[in-house]
Design a protein around this motif. Structure first.
Motif, PDB file in Angstrom:
ATOM      1  N   SER A  53      38.370  26.395  52.630  1.00 14.37           N
ATOM      2  CA  SER A  53      38.019  27.672  52.005  1.00 14.37           C
ATOM      3  C   SER A  53      37.289  27.466  50.687  1.00 14.37           C
ATOM      4  CB  SER A  53      39.290  28.495  51.761  1.00 14.37           C
ATOM      5  OG  SER A  53      39.040  29.581  50.883  1.00 14.37           O
ATOM      6  N   PHE A  54      36.113  28.126  50.569  1.00 21.46           N
ATOM      7  CA  PHE A  54      35.365  28.127  49.316  1.00 21.46           C
ATOM      8  C   PHE A  54      35.753  29.295  48.414  1.00 21.46           C
ATOM      9  CE2 PHE A  54      32.155  25.486  51.577  1.00 21.46           C
ATOM     10  CZ  PHE A  54      31.913  24.542  50.591  1.00 21.46           C
ATOM     11  N   GLY A  55      36.503  30.255  48.939  1.00 17.97           N
ATOM     12  CA  GLY A  55      36.841  31.426  48.145  1.00 17.97           C
ATOM     13  C   GLY A  55      35.728  32.461  48.121  1.00 17.97           C
ATOM     14  N   THR A  56      35.902  33.465  47.270  1.00 16.49           N
ATOM     15  CA  THR A  56      34.990  34.604  47.245  1.00 16.49           C
ATOM     16  C   THR A  56      33.762  34.332  46.383  1.00 16.49           C
ATOM     17  OG1 THR A  56      36.162  35.626  45.394  1.00 16.49           O
ATOM     18  CG2 THR A  56      36.870  36.238  47.621  1.00 16.49           C
ATOM     19  N   SER A  57      32.731  35.151  46.635  1.00 12.53           N
ATOM     20  CA  SER A  57      31.481  35.060  45.869  1.00 12.53           C
ATOM     21  C   SER A  57      31.055  36.442  45.392  1.00 12.53           C
ATOM     22  CB  SER A  57      30.371  34.454  46.739  1.00 12.53           C
ATOM     23  OG  SER A  57      30.734  33.187  47.227  1.00 12.53           O
ATOM     24  N   THR A  58      32.046  37.285  45.124  1.00  9.46           N
ATOM     25  CA  THR A  58      31.754  38.658  44.729  1.00  9.46           C
ATOM     26  C   THR A  58      32.436  38.995  43.406  1.00  9.46           C
ATOM     27  OG1 THR A  58      33.589  39.365  46.142  1.00  9.46           O
ATOM     28  CG2 THR A  58      31.361  39.553  47.048  1.00  9.46           C
ATOM     29  N   GLU A  59      31.948  40.060  42.784  1.00  4.58           N
ATOM     30  CA  GLU A  59      32.486  40.526  41.512  1.00  4.58           C
ATOM     31  C   GLU A  59      32.627  42.046  41.560  1.00  4.58           C
ATOM     32  OE1 GLU A  59      29.572  39.216  38.719  1.00  4.58           O
ATOM     33  OE2 GLU A  59      29.606  37.142  39.447  1.00  4.58           O
ATOM     34  N   GLU A  60      33.304  42.579  40.553  1.00  4.46           N
ATOM     35  CA  GLU A  60      33.448  44.034  40.401  1.00  4.46           C
ATOM     36  C   GLU A  60      33.953  44.681  41.692  1.00  4.46           C
ATOM     37  OE1 GLU A  60      30.111  45.932  38.531  1.00  4.46           O
ATOM     38  OE2 GLU A  60      29.708  44.179  37.257  1.00  4.46           O
ATOM     39  N   HIS A  61      35.137  44.221  42.129  1.00  6.01           N
ATOM     40  CA  HIS A  61      35.782  44.752  43.335  1.00  6.01           C
ATOM     41  C   HIS A  61      34.889  44.627  44.568  1.00  6.01           C
ATOM     42  CE1 HIS A  61      38.959  46.070  40.777  1.00  6.01           C
ATOM     43  NE2 HIS A  61      38.263  47.036  40.207  1.00  6.01           N
ATOM     44  N   GLY A  62      34.118  43.571  44.641  1.00  5.30           N
ATOM     45  CA  GLY A  62      33.311  43.315  45.821  1.00  5.30           C
ATOM     46  C   GLY A  62      31.964  44.003  45.856  1.00  5.30           C
ATOM     47  N   THR A  63      31.682  44.848  44.881  1.00  2.92           N
ATOM     48  CA  THR A  63      30.432  45.617  44.929  1.00  2.92           C
ATOM     49  C   THR A  63      29.217  44.784  44.536  1.00  2.92           C
ATOM     50  OG1 THR A  63      30.778  46.413  42.660  1.00  2.92           O
ATOM     51  CG2 THR A  63      31.616  47.789  44.468  1.00  2.92           C
ATOM     52  N   VAL A  64      29.449  43.675  43.830  1.00  3.73           N
ATOM     53  CA  VAL A  64      28.346  42.819  43.402  1.00  3.73           C
ATOM     54  C   VAL A  64      28.483  41.456  44.080  1.00  3.73           C
ATOM     55  CG1 VAL A  64      27.238  41.663  41.459  1.00  3.73           C
ATOM     56  CG2 VAL A  64      28.150  43.982  41.181  1.00  3.73           C
ATOM     57  N   SER A  73      39.430  51.417  50.999  1.00  3.18           N
ATOM     58  CA  SER A  73      39.484  49.962  50.849  1.00  3.18           C
ATOM     59  C   SER A  73      38.174  49.439  50.289  1.00  3.18           C
ATOM     60  CB  SER A  73      39.776  49.286  52.200  1.00  3.18           C
ATOM     61  OG  SER A  73      38.712  49.487  53.112  1.00  3.18           O
ATOM     62  N   TYR A  74      38.258  48.276  49.650  1.00  4.78           N
ATOM     63  CA  TYR A  74      37.047  47.567  49.259  1.00  4.78           C
ATOM     64  C   TYR A  74      37.214  46.104  49.639  1.00  4.78           C
ATOM     65  CZ  TYR A  74      39.625  46.456  44.891  1.00  4.78           C
ATOM     66  OH  TYR A  74      40.544  46.046  43.969  1.00  4.78           O
ATOM     67  N   ASP A  75      36.095  45.466  49.913  1.00  7.02           N
ATOM     68  CA  ASP A  75      36.094  44.116  50.458  1.00  7.02           C
ATOM     69  C   ASP A  75      35.402  43.129  49.535  1.00  7.02           C
ATOM     70  OD1 ASP A  75      37.286  45.136  52.721  1.00  7.02           O
ATOM     71  OD2 ASP A  75      35.428  45.272  53.879  1.00  7.02           O
ATOM     72  N   GLU A  76      35.973  41.928  49.479  1.00  7.19           N
ATOM     73  CA  GLU A  76      35.332  40.813  48.798  1.00  7.19           C
ATOM     74  C   GLU A  76      34.936  39.795  49.856  1.00  7.19           C
ATOM     75  OE1 GLU A  76      37.681  40.047  44.808  1.00  7.19           O
ATOM     76  OE2 GLU A  76      39.028  40.692  46.402  1.00  7.19           O
ATOM     77  N   LEU A  77      33.729  39.256  49.748  1.00  4.65           N
ATOM     78  CA  LEU A  77      33.215  38.324  50.748  1.00  4.65           C
ATOM     79  C   LEU A  77      33.602  36.893  50.388  1.00  4.65           C
ATOM     80  CD1 LEU A  77      31.387  37.976  53.299  1.00  4.65           C
ATOM     81  CD2 LEU A  77      29.510  37.522  51.694  1.00  4.65           C
ATOM     82  N   SER A  78      34.166  36.190  51.357  1.00  3.38           N
ATOM     83  CA  SER A  78      34.508  34.787  51.162  1.00  3.38           C
ATOM     84  C   SER A  78      33.799  33.933  52.209  1.00  3.38           C
ATOM     85  CB  SER A  78      36.025  34.571  51.246  1.00  3.38           C
ATOM     86  OG  SER A  78      36.500  34.857  52.549  1.00  3.38           O
ATOM     87  N   CYS A  79      33.737  32.637  51.948  1.00  2.93           N
ATOM     88  CA  CYS A  79      33.129  31.693  52.883  1.00  2.93           C
ATOM     89  C   CYS A  79      34.142  30.604  53.214  1.00  2.93           C
ATOM     90  CB  CYS A  79      31.885  31.045  52.270  1.00  2.93           C
ATOM     91  SG  CYS A  79      30.512  32.182  51.993  1.00  2.93           S
ATOM     92  N   TYR A  80      34.218  30.243  54.490  1.00  6.50           N
ATOM     93  CA  TYR A  80      35.154  29.191  54.894  1.00  6.50           C
ATOM     94  C   TYR A  80      34.597  28.431  56.092  1.00  6.50           C
ATOM     95  CZ  TYR A  80      36.669  32.118  58.836  1.00  6.50           C
ATOM     96  OH  TYR A  80      36.707  32.851  59.989  1.00  6.50           O
ATOM     97  N   ILE A  81      35.161  27.268  56.309  1.00  9.61           N
ATOM     98  CA  ILE A  81      34.806  26.423  57.443  1.00  9.61           C
ATOM     99  C   ILE A  81      35.982  26.376  58.401  1.00  9.61           C
ATOM    100  CG2 ILE A  81      34.374  24.025  58.156  1.00  9.61           C
ATOM    101  CD1 ILE A  81      32.911  23.697  55.416  1.00  9.61           C
TER     102      ILE A  81
END
Length: 329
Positions: free
Chosen positions: A292-303, A145-153
């Motif tokens: 929800s602000f959504g994700t802040s990552t790129e390249e399958h979460g690696t960046v 699995s790979y993860d993308e980081l998101s931010c939410y309230i």
């Protein structure tokens, strides 16, 4: 032993598919309905599957498309949606049925000659139950699995005075934005949405990118296809729009900012701070549980786009994960 059957999606099943996803599943959202997926049906080779118990009882729907990743025939969580993967029935979200769905799904994919499978499970704040049972069975069956980081309230733990939740720097910038004579407005007219789109394109151009959707698609969302789901907001300095957002509404659960953009020539007025604070206030006043602000990552979460993530973090967010599971068959 539990007996299930699996079949490809058919057009005649459209209404039942959407009813199942929205009203009878634990992790379905409008992003997995045919209503949403079919707006760009010509771009992808649909490979969606339906798992049945008996003659017509749906246990799971699997929105997906056939793709070629690194030369491999890949069963891919639908490329036209943020979340694809396995959408499970609320009546059958248990160990026996989830395990059986995984077994029959993999057998079918091997039968169809797929060499790889990618499933992107609905993030927990968008679902009616968490995805832990699905996560476990995917892990058990050897999925990486790979993860993308998101931010939410989460408004349950958010101070009533919106600005008190912000970091000191974000609060300072927001207070400064209030001195610039900015106005916040919900956008209803086509010319207003076109003005927002121009700001969005200009904003993304700075980063060598362009919107996923065309202006015509956004107008179709607003006026017909997703008229009860999509909303637009703008920030004006006098008659000029200098920032804006397209929002997706997930029932009354999540107020999600799909696009956020500002005129790069007006950043000294802190229009994004003004926009986000007003969007947060709007979501709270309308009774949403999450913003929800959504994700802040790129390249399958690696960046990690650290600057972007820290900007969102400044509004007093928590952290979420969008998880994608991958396996070679």
């Amino acid at each position: 032993m539990l007996e299930l059957k699996i079949m490809g999606y058919r057009e005649s099943f459209r209404e039942k598919w959407d009813d199942f996803v929205m009203n009878h599943s634990v992790n379905g959202t409008f992003l997995q309905t045919r209503r949403f997926l079919e707006y760009h049906r010509d771009r992808f080779e649909d490979a969606s599957l339906v798992v049945y118990k008996g003659n017509d009882t749906v246990v799971a729907a699997v929105p997906a498309c056939a793709a070629c990743d690194d030369g491999k025939k890949t069963f891919h969580a639908h490329c036209g949606s943020t979340f694809g993967g396995i959408v499970m029935a609320d009546l059958f979200y248990d160990i026996e049925h989830v395990g059986a769905v995984m077994t029959i799904l993999e057998a079918e994919l091997r039968k169809q000659g797929y060499q790889e499978v990618r499933l992107k499970i609905t993030s927990d704040i968008f679902a009616r139950q968490n995805g832990n049972l699905l996560y476990y069975f995917l892990f058990q069956r050897g999925y990486a699995s790979y993860d993308e980081l998101s931010c939410y309230i989460d408004f349950v733990s958010y101070d009533e005075d919106i600005a008190l939740n912000f970091t000191s720097g974000r609060r300072r910038d927001y207070k400064y934005s209030l001195k610039n004579g900015l106005t916040f407005l919900k956008l209803e007219e086509r010319k207003q949405i076109a003005a927002f789109y121009a700001v969005l394109c200009s904003n993304l151009e700075k980063f060598g990118a362009e919107p996923v959707h065309s202006l015509e698609e956004l107008l179709e969302f607003k006026e017909s296809r997703l008229s009860d789901i999509v909303e637009f907001y703008g920030v004006y300095k006098e008659e000029q729009m200098i920032a804006g957002s397209m929002v997706f509404l997930f029932g009354r659960q999540v107020f999600h900012t799909q696009y956020l953009a500002a005129d790069q020539n007006c950043l000294k007025m802190y229009p994004m701070n003004f926009l986000d604070a007003n969007l947060i206030r709007t979501a709270r006043e309308r009774g949403f549980r999450y913003f929800s602000f959504g994700t802040s990552t790129e390249e399958h979460g690696t960046v990690l786009n650290k600057k972007l993530a820290e900007f969102k973090e400044g509004f007093g967010t928590q952290y979420g994960i969008n998880r994608t599971f991958v396996k070679e068959l």
